[in-house]
Design a protein around this motif. Structure first.
Motif, PDB file in Angstrom:
ATOM      1  N   LYS A 183       1.026  -1.268   0.201  1.00 51.09           N
ATOM      2  CA  LYS A 183       0.756  -0.389  -0.345  1.00 51.09           C
ATOM      3  C   LYS A 183       1.101   1.285   0.115  1.00 51.09           C
ATOM      4  CE  LYS A 183      -2.535  -1.451   3.360  1.00 51.09           C
ATOM      5  NZ  LYS A 183      -3.870  -1.022   4.209  1.00 51.09           N
ATOM      6  N   GLN A 184       1.990   0.813   0.810  1.00 45.71           N
ATOM      7  CA  GLN A 184       2.603   2.298   1.127  1.00 45.71           C
ATOM      8  C   GLN A 184       3.532   2.695  -0.135  1.00 45.71           C
ATOM      9  OE1 GLN A 184       2.889   4.238   4.052  1.00 45.71           O
ATOM     10  NE2 GLN A 184       4.389   5.614   1.948  1.00 45.71           N
ATOM     11  N   GLN A 185       4.018   2.076  -1.163  1.00 41.95           N
ATOM     12  CA  GLN A 185       4.017   1.853  -2.355  1.00 41.95           C
ATOM     13  C   GLN A 185       2.999   2.777  -3.975  1.00 41.95           C
ATOM     14  OE1 GLN A 185       5.936  -2.369  -3.975  1.00 41.95           O
ATOM     15  NE2 GLN A 185       7.287  -2.167  -3.637  1.00 41.95           N
ATOM     16  N   LEU A 186       2.371   2.660  -3.622  1.00 45.35           N
ATOM     17  CA  LEU A 186       0.849   2.838  -4.055  1.00 45.35           C
ATOM     18  C   LEU A 186       0.469   4.343  -3.584  1.00 45.35           C
ATOM     19  CD1 LEU A 186      -1.433   0.101  -4.991  1.00 45.35           C
ATOM     20  CD2 LEU A 186       0.681   0.261  -6.214  1.00 45.35           C
ATOM     21  N   LEU A 187       0.547   4.466  -2.468  1.00 46.22           N
ATOM     22  CA  LEU A 187       0.636   5.882  -2.204  1.00 46.22           C
ATOM     23  C   LEU A 187       1.142   6.810  -1.981  1.00 46.22           C
ATOM     24  CD1 LEU A 187      -1.383   5.082   2.012  1.00 46.22           C
ATOM     25  CD2 LEU A 187      -2.097   5.587  -0.070  1.00 46.22           C
ATOM     26  N   TRP A 194      -7.182   4.218  -7.237  1.00 43.21           N
ATOM     27  CA  TRP A 194      -5.578   2.970  -7.913  1.00 43.21           C
ATOM     28  C   TRP A 194      -6.911   1.720  -8.051  1.00 43.21           C
ATOM     29  CZ3 TRP A 194      -1.254   1.710  -9.656  1.00 43.21           C
ATOM     30  CH2 TRP A 194      -0.089   2.808  -8.830  1.00 43.21           C
ATOM     31  N   ALA A 195      -7.451   2.107  -9.047  1.00 41.40           N
ATOM     32  CA  ALA A 195      -8.050   0.465  -9.560  1.00 41.40           C
ATOM     33  C   ALA A 195      -7.724  -1.049 -10.015  1.00 41.40           C
ATOM     34  CB  ALA A 195      -8.762   0.865 -10.869  1.00 41.40           C
ATOM     35  N   LEU A 196      -7.008  -1.940  -9.038  1.00 38.43           N
ATOM     36  CA  LEU A 196      -7.057  -3.024  -9.090  1.00 38.43           C
ATOM     37  C   LEU A 196      -7.643  -3.959  -9.695  1.00 38.43           C
ATOM     38  CD1 LEU A 196      -5.498  -2.899  -4.764  1.00 38.43           C
ATOM     39  CD2 LEU A 196      -4.336  -1.793  -7.287  1.00 38.43           C
ATOM     40  N   LEU A 205      -8.666  -1.379   0.167  1.00 36.16           N
ATOM     41  CA  LEU A 205      -7.700  -1.375   0.567  1.00 36.16           C
ATOM     42  C   LEU A 205      -7.538  -0.002   1.099  1.00 36.16           C
ATOM     43  CD1 LEU A 205      -4.625  -3.915  -1.466  1.00 36.16           C
ATOM     44  CD2 LEU A 205      -6.388  -4.386  -0.113  1.00 36.16           C
ATOM     45  N   HIS A 206      -7.237   0.667   0.651  1.00 42.09           N
ATOM     46  CA  HIS A 206      -7.049   2.187   1.565  1.00 42.09           C
ATOM     47  C   HIS A 206      -8.247   3.312   1.176  1.00 42.09           C
ATOM     48  CE1 HIS A 206      -4.927   6.244   2.290  1.00 42.09           C
ATOM     49  NE2 HIS A 206      -3.930   5.541   3.036  1.00 42.09           N
ATOM     50  N   ILE A 211      -7.814   3.112  -2.526  1.00 42.22           N
ATOM     51  CA  ILE A 211      -7.664   1.797  -3.533  1.00 42.22           C
ATOM     52  C   ILE A 211      -7.629   0.602  -3.190  1.00 42.22           C
ATOM     53  CG2 ILE A 211      -5.040   0.075  -3.793  1.00 42.22           C
ATOM     54  CD1 ILE A 211      -3.413   2.343  -1.995  1.00 42.22           C
ATOM     55  N   VAL A 212      -9.012  -0.046  -4.497  1.00 41.87           N
ATOM     56  CA  VAL A 212     -10.345  -0.887  -4.893  1.00 41.87           C
ATOM     57  C   VAL A 212     -10.024  -2.023  -5.542  1.00 41.87           C
ATOM     58  CG1 VAL A 212     -12.895  -0.661  -5.021  1.00 41.87           C
ATOM     59  CG2 VAL A 212     -11.556   1.494  -4.514  1.00 41.87           C
TER      60      VAL A 212
END
Length: 404
Positions: A183-187, A194-196, A205-206, A211-212
């Motif tokens: 998550k930290q890398q994405l943030l 973030w479309a996962l 996730l956040h 982060i979804v």
């Protein structure tokens, strides 16, 4: 600037073969086989009706690297319909439909942006708002290494930034670990959303920025229970609204039937029928497991002269012809709880089992999973499976000591 609106979906798995289904009537089997297409059609109809600014499809559109002709034709037809309504679609391919597969190719219309193997950006202008969408497609099936470093950090404060990533959060072993991230890398990328994709369970996730994981659009087996679908997202620089839209054509679910004080066969059949009716009203078409709970000695006697299979057949006959369909795939008897006191010996074994992690359980069960005749029939061991195994092993241990 006004907010933008888009649909975020992933893991369509169009034309999934639905392995492991046995004994179904032909019309029910056909309904299940076509369920991924029916779920996808619901998305397209809603998009045409409500005209979001664009659609994001984050990997595994197809169930296999060969991309069946039927699945490709259905997808291409859907994209043509969206083209007629000027709705862009940004597509990434995942581990199931990676770019190195072999398939008969269809030409998609110009409203569809297919992301290449290298991390790239699609730029859209929506009512004066610049939108940058970043992502990539899998060059091959097994992408074990992290790719998050290839995503650029967002610096343009005037644009909205969205990342598409088909992969796993590092340390999550519920699915095969591909393109791992934290998550930290994405943030750290400073994106607004973030479309996962890849994980079939819906998860946030956040919160801010979101982060979804939307999950898949249609369940494909008994471990993917409940409603499936996609997110209808309204996004601005300061806020996000997430609206989950169900698309399931067939819902997999577990029905719990309280069998307290059940003595006669007609009582048991009535309670099962009532529970199935309630499930039908809640979910519509479904494939279910009946978990008969609080089975005491009187209720258990009902199964002495008629097998579970015979009960299943009787229940299925009663449900035949009722719409929406409800196929009872399995019946599980859960006896009323009996409480045993652990001795010092059993308690030491129980304590040891509670310390085992997933790798130790896999090592203990390796003979089962490595046996060629059976391994293909069982699914990977999940955390829920381990929890159930631990509980069952402890109960059996206590019962055996009690009898000794």
């Amino acid at each position: 600037m006004s907010a933008i609106r888009f649909f975020h979906m992933a893991d369509l798995h169009l034309d999934s073969p639905f392995k492991g289904l046995f004994g179904l009537p032909e019309h029910i089997l056909k309904k299940i086989r076509l369920s991924t297409f029916e779920a996808f059609d619901k998305i397209i109809v809603k998009a045409i009706q409500e005209k979001p600014d664009f659609l994001l499809i984050v990997g595994d559109i197809y169930d296999g690297e060969n991309r069946s002709l039927q699945a490709q034709r259905r997808f291409q037809d859907a994209m043509e319909k969206l083209f007629q309504h000027n709705i862009p679609v940004i597509v990434s391919y995942g581990n199931h439909d990676h770019l190195n597969g072999t398939w008969t190719r269809f030409a998609l219309p110009s409203n569809v942006y297919e992301l290449p193997a290298e991390t790239s950006v699609v730029q859209l202008k929506i009512r004066g708002q610049q939108v940058n969408i970043y992502g990539f497609s899998y060059p091959e099936r097994h992408l074990r290494e992290s790719v998050i470093e290839s995503y650029p950090t967002a610096h343009d404060q005037h644009a909205l930034h969205i990342g598409m990533l088909h992969g796993s959060e590092a340390g999550n072993t519920t699915h095969d670990v591909y393109a791992p991230f934290t998550k930290q890398q994405l943030l750290e990328k400073n994106y607004h959303y973030w479309a996962l994709g890849h994980i079939h369970k819906r998860q946030l996730l956040h919160q801010n920025p979101p982060i979804v994981y939307p999950g898949n659009i249609q369940s494909r087996h008994r471990k993917e229970q409940g409603m499936k679908g996609f997110y209808d997202v309204t996004l601005s620089k300061t806020s996000t609204e997430l609206d989950f839209i169900s698309t399931s054509a067939v819902v997999y679910s577990t029905i719990e039937v309280d069998c307290t004080d059940v003595v006669h066969a007609n009582e048991l059949l009535k309670r099962c029928a009532e529970a199935i009716t309630a499930n039908r009203k809640k979910f519509g078409a479904s494939v279910v497991e009946l978990h008969l709970q609080q089975i005491d000695e009187q209720t258990e006697a009902l199964f002495e002269h008629a097998t579970v299979d015979a009960w299943l057949e009787t229940i299925r006959e009663a449900e035949e012809g009722i719409e929406p369909m409800c196929w009872v795939q399995k019946m599980v008897l859960q006896k009323a709880a009996r409480f045993y006191e652990h001795t010092a010996t059993t308690q030491s074994v129980v304590s040891l089992m509670e310390q085992w992690d997933s790798n130790e359980w896999k090592d203990i069960l390796k003979d089962l999973y490595q046996y060629a005749g059976g391994a293909r029939l069982i699914e990977p061991l999940s955390e829920k499976d381990i929890e159930n195994l631990t509980h069952r092993a402890q109960t059996l241990l206590a019962e055996e000591i009690q009898r000794a």
